[in-house]
Design a protein around this motif. Structure first.
Motif, PDB file in Angstrom:
ATOM      1  N   ASN A 197       0.827  -1.206   0.000  1.00 12.45           N
ATOM      2  CA  ASN A 197       0.000   0.000   0.000  1.00 12.45           C
ATOM      3  C   ASN A 197       0.864   1.260   0.000  1.00 12.45           C
ATOM      4  N   ARG A 198       1.960   1.234   0.790  1.00 15.56           N
ATOM      5  CA  ARG A 198       2.836   2.406   0.870  1.00 15.56           C
ATOM      6  C   ARG A 198       3.508   2.684  -0.475  1.00 15.56           C
ATOM      7  N   TRP A 199       4.083   1.649  -1.091  1.00 12.70           N
ATOM      8  CA  TRP A 199       4.758   1.854  -2.368  1.00 12.70           C
ATOM      9  C   TRP A 199       3.777   2.373  -3.412  1.00 12.70           C
ATOM     10  N   SER A 200       2.563   1.830  -3.407  1.00 12.17           N
ATOM     11  CA  SER A 200       1.547   2.293  -4.360  1.00 12.17           C
ATOM     12  C   SER A 200       1.186   3.746  -4.085  1.00 12.17           C
ATOM     13  N   ARG A 201       1.115   4.081  -2.799  1.00 12.72           N
ATOM     14  CA  ARG A 201       0.779   5.453  -2.415  1.00 12.72           C
ATOM     15  C   ARG A 201       1.850   6.437  -2.864  1.00 12.72           C
ATOM     16  N   PHE A 202       3.140   6.085  -2.653  1.00 10.71           N
ATOM     17  CA  PHE A 202       4.218   6.983  -3.052  1.00 10.71           C
ATOM     18  C   PHE A 202       4.298   7.110  -4.574  1.00 10.71           C
ATOM     19  N   LYS A 203       4.030   6.007  -5.272  1.00 14.91           N
ATOM     20  CA  LYS A 203       4.019   6.057  -6.740  1.00 14.91           C
ATOM     21  C   LYS A 203       2.916   6.992  -7.225  1.00 14.91           C
ATOM     22  N   LYS A 204       1.773   6.939  -6.574  1.00 22.92           N
ATOM     23  CA  LYS A 204       0.658   7.809  -6.949  1.00 22.92           C
ATOM     24  C   LYS A 204       0.998   9.268  -6.673  1.00 22.92           C
ATOM     25  N   LEU A 205       1.629   9.533  -5.513  1.00 20.30           N
ATOM     26  CA  LEU A 205       2.024  10.901  -5.176  1.00 20.30           C
ATOM     27  C   LEU A 205       3.029  11.445  -6.193  1.00 20.30           C
ATOM     28  N   MET A 206       3.932  10.580  -6.657  1.00 17.37           N
ATOM     29  CA  MET A 206       4.911  11.002  -7.655  1.00 17.37           C
ATOM     30  C   MET A 206       4.232  11.313  -8.984  1.00 17.37           C
ATOM     31  N   ASP A 207       3.342  10.420  -9.410  1.00 15.83           N
ATOM     32  CA  ASP A 207       2.647  10.617 -10.685  1.00 15.83           C
ATOM     33  C   ASP A 207       1.786  11.870 -10.670  1.00 15.83           C
ATOM     34  N   GLU A 208       1.189  12.155  -9.521  1.00 16.30           N
ATOM     35  CA  GLU A 208       0.304  13.320  -9.407  1.00 16.30           C
ATOM     36  C   GLU A 208       1.050  14.586  -9.001  1.00 16.30           C
ATOM     37  N   GLU A 209       2.378  14.455  -8.787  1.00 16.78           N
ATOM     38  CA  GLU A 209       3.241  15.589  -8.433  1.00 16.78           C
ATOM     39  C   GLU A 209       2.716  16.331  -7.201  1.00 16.78           C
ATOM     40  N   LYS A 210       2.313  15.564  -6.200  1.00 16.32           N
ATOM     41  CA  LYS A 210       1.783  16.164  -4.973  1.00 16.32           C
ATOM     42  C   LYS A 210       2.871  16.291  -3.914  1.00 16.32           C
ATOM     43  N   GLU A 211       2.701  17.264  -3.019  1.00 17.17           N
ATOM     44  CA  GLU A 211       3.649  17.500  -1.940  1.00 17.17           C
ATOM     45  C   GLU A 211       3.267  16.685  -0.703  1.00 17.17           C
ATOM     46  N   LEU A 212       4.266  16.373   0.127  1.00 17.70           N
ATOM     47  CA  LEU A 212       4.008  15.693   1.383  1.00 17.70           C
ATOM     48  C   LEU A 212       5.034  16.176   2.403  1.00 17.70           C
ATOM     49  N   ASP A 213       4.741  15.959   3.671  1.00 15.49           N
ATOM     50  CA  ASP A 213       5.615  16.408   4.756  1.00 15.49           C
ATOM     51  C   ASP A 213       6.518  15.273   5.229  1.00 15.49           C
ATOM     52  N   LEU A 252      17.015  19.485  10.482  1.00 15.04           N
ATOM     53  CA  LEU A 252      17.049  18.297  11.332  1.00 15.04           C
ATOM     54  C   LEU A 252      15.944  18.357  12.387  1.00 15.04           C
ATOM     55  N   ASN A 253      15.220  17.230  12.511  1.00 15.77           N
ATOM     56  CA  ASN A 253      14.122  17.103  13.483  1.00 15.77           C
ATOM     57  C   ASN A 253      12.991  18.100  13.229  1.00 15.77           C
ATOM     58  N   LYS A 254      12.941  18.618  12.006  1.00 15.25           N
ATOM     59  CA  LYS A 254      11.866  19.530  11.630  1.00 15.25           C
ATOM     60  C   LYS A 254      11.096  18.963  10.438  1.00 15.25           C
ATOM     61  N   SER A 255       9.856  19.372  10.351  1.00 21.87           N
ATOM     62  CA  SER A 255       9.016  18.926   9.239  1.00 21.87           C
ATOM     63  C   SER A 255       9.136  19.920   8.085  1.00 21.87           C
ATOM     64  N   PHE A 256       9.288  19.385   6.874  1.00 26.78           N
ATOM     65  CA  PHE A 256       9.328  20.252   5.692  1.00 26.78           C
ATOM     66  C   PHE A 256       8.714  19.504   4.510  1.00 26.78           C
ATOM     67  N   LYS A 257       8.332  20.263   3.500  1.00 27.19           N
ATOM     68  CA  LYS A 257       7.607  19.698   2.367  1.00 27.19           C
ATOM     69  C   LYS A 257       8.558  19.252   1.261  1.00 27.19           C
ATOM     70  N   VAL A 258       8.207  18.135   0.639  1.00 27.90           N
ATOM     71  CA  VAL A 258       8.995  17.585  -0.467  1.00 27.90           C
ATOM     72  C   VAL A 258       8.048  17.010  -1.516  1.00 27.90           C
ATOM     73  N   ARG A 259       8.651  16.617  -2.618  1.00 26.29           N
ATOM     74  CA  ARG A 259       7.922  15.861  -3.636  1.00 26.29           C
ATOM     75  C   ARG A 259       8.690  14.588  -3.956  1.00 26.29           C
ATOM     76  N   VAL A 260       7.964  13.536  -4.279  1.00 29.96           N
ATOM     77  CA  VAL A 260       8.585  12.245  -4.609  1.00 29.96           C
ATOM     78  C   VAL A 260       9.116  12.313  -6.039  1.00 29.96           C
ATOM     79  N   ILE A 261      10.390  11.918  -6.228  1.00 28.56           N
ATOM     80  CA  ILE A 261      10.966  11.926  -7.577  1.00 28.56           C
ATOM     81  C   ILE A 261      11.432  10.538  -8.024  1.00 28.56           C
ATOM     82  N   GLU A 262      11.505   9.570  -7.090  1.00 27.00           N
ATOM     83  CA  GLU A 262      11.878   8.206  -7.481  1.00 27.00           C
ATOM     84  C   GLU A 262      11.295   7.200  -6.502  1.00 27.00           C
TER      85      GLU A 262
END
Length: 464
Positions: A197-213, A252-262
């Motif tokens: 489920n996680r791998w599918s979720r990250f693949k979907k986030l990458m395809d949809e170019e969505k941000e996550l924390d 470090l030890n802080k939350s920040f936004k990224v996008r999945v690229i691989e």
């Protein structure tokens, strides 16, 4: 021993009476919880439900005899799910169960449901079911067996992100951990299903170019290790925006936004980019900016990554007629374009976040990259080599490297020569840093090679 139950009383079932019924032989039909038949002795139980009838089918080692081994519970109340559990006789089958429901009898419906059950459970087998109870420490899944599947402990924790948003009645997939434990329970695991489920979720986030924390865990030479929930990923140094280049420790030890690229499940690789978020506006103009760049242009840039083969630099390309300051375009200075001198390790000369001046020597529009150089902004020392270091001329240089095949001598930045081992005096040893007088034996301008001979200040021993 087969199930020790009385025959079903047709009157009792038909009237849906609450309490104890008496069959034609005077025996009592006992009340049971419809979800608990584990106390009955059988090789395998599984259940099917059609409308308000819950049927338990028993399989013994001797075979499957549905006429005499079909157990039926007629719900008196859907709230408490209590009813009469008994062995259905053939007469009861005809009088009670074989009620026509359109073109298919109730018995046909029950048997059709039973036919879809996979049989004996095996460790590692994937099953699907419906959530019947959901808590912080335990999950019950109705998979159609004699008892519900149980998920507890670490399996609940590891699947927390998968369970988020699910509720009783939702369908879910799981894997059999133990077909039956000492208490007769079917122990299920969600770990494998959660991983998928996680791998599918990250693949979907990458395809949809969505941000996550994500949260920064540690900084190493290549970038930063981050986590999202119980999953770890990596943000390469080159994937941080200009704001954090050279200052990744701030995250470090802080939350920040990224996008999945691989996303590579086989290699267990999950790569994120921070700059696609923080520098998104400037990067969005990259294609337009590349149209404005020409070979020979010079820019100031910021080192965004250092590799054995070269240095990545992000340059800011001014956008003509635009209010914004410019667009971010990344380029590579190949190790051969760093200096006219030989460079062994770019890490010795650069650090991430360092400002550098570069010149464009190529444009890769297909990949949105620039080929950059530092050395092209200075004069090529070999440009007038044939005049300054003509064959036969004498020069003084310093030994900077010893090799099995000879001694390398440096004269000035970018100009080196080799004393071949066959030309080195037998009685003479050279140490790094030694000053030595030589003469030019030959020049290979095309391949930038200079052969040297040692100027003898003493008569060789053999000739004395």
């Amino acid at each position: 021993m087969r199930a020790n139950l009385p025959l079903c009383d047709s009157v009792g079932l038909a009237s849906q009476a609450v309490g104890t019924n008496t069959d034609k032989n005077g025996a009592n039909n006992h009340q049971y919880n419809a979800n608990d038949v584990s106390h009955l002795d059988a090789s395998l139980w599984f259940k099917v439900q059609v409308e308000d009838i819950l049927a338990y089918l028993i399989v013994y080692s001797s075979g499957f005899v549905p006429e005499s081994l079909l157990l039926v519970v007629k719900y008196v109340s859907l709230k408490d799910k209590k009813g009469n559990l008994c062995i259905m006789s053939k007469s009861v089958q005809k009088n009670i169960i074989n009620q026509q429901g359109g073109a298919q009898s109730m018995m046909d419906k029950l048997m059709a449901g039973a036919a879809s059950f996979p049989g004996a459970l095996k460790k590692g087998q994937q099953v699907e079911g419906v959530i019947s109870a959901l808590g912080k420490k335990m999950l019950l899944i109705d998979i159609g067996a004699k008892t519900e599947g149980v998920v507890t402990g670490d399996d609940i924790v590891e699947a927390s992100d998968m369970l988020e948003g699910l509720k009783v009645g939702d369908k879910i997939s799981a894997f059999v951990k133990f077909p039956e434990n000492d208490q007769g329970q079917i122990i299920l695991s969600l770990k494998q299903a959660a991983d998928e489920n996680r791998w599918s979720r990250f693949k979907k986030l990458m395809d949809e170019e969505k941000e996550l924390d994500v949260v920064g865990l540690e900084v190493n030479k290549g970038g930063m290790v981050v986590k999202i929930g119980d999953v770890r990923g990596f943000v390469p140094t080159s994937q941080f925006g200009e704001k954090f280049l050279g200052n990744m420790e701030e995250l470090l030890n802080k939350s920040f936004k990224v996008r999945v690229i691989e996303v590579d499940r086989d290699q267990n690789r999950l790569i994120f980019s921070e700059k696609l978020v923080s520098d998104s506006e400037a990067l969005a103009k990259k294609g337009e900016a590349l149209e404005m760049v020409t070979v020979g242009d010079k820019y100031e840039g910021t080192v965004s990554g250092i590799m054995p083969f070269g240095v990545f630099v992000t340059v800011n390309v001014p956008m003509k007629g635009k209010e914004m300051s410019g667009a971010k375009v990344e380029g590579l200075i190949h190790i051969s374009e760093i200096s006219w001198e030989k460079v062994e390790d770019p890490n010795v000369l650069f650090k991430v976040g360092q400002e550098v001046k570069v010149q464009v020597i190529g444009i890769d529009k297909a990949n949105g990259k620039l080929n950059l150089s530092i050395k092209q902004m200075t004069k090529d020392p070999w440009a007038d080599i044939e005049t300054k270091y003509a064959v036969g001329t004498k020069h003084t240089g310093k030994v900077f490297r010893n090799a099995p095949y000879g001694v390398f001598v440096n004269f000035e930045k970018g100009i080196d020569g080799l004393i071949h081992v066959s030309k080195k005096p037998a009685e003479k040893e050279f140490a790094i840093g030694d000053s030595i007088e030589v003469f030019v034996e030959s020049l290979d301008v095309k391949n930038r090679r200079m052969s040297l001979g040692v100027v003898l200040t003493e008569v060789p021993v053999a000739y004395k």
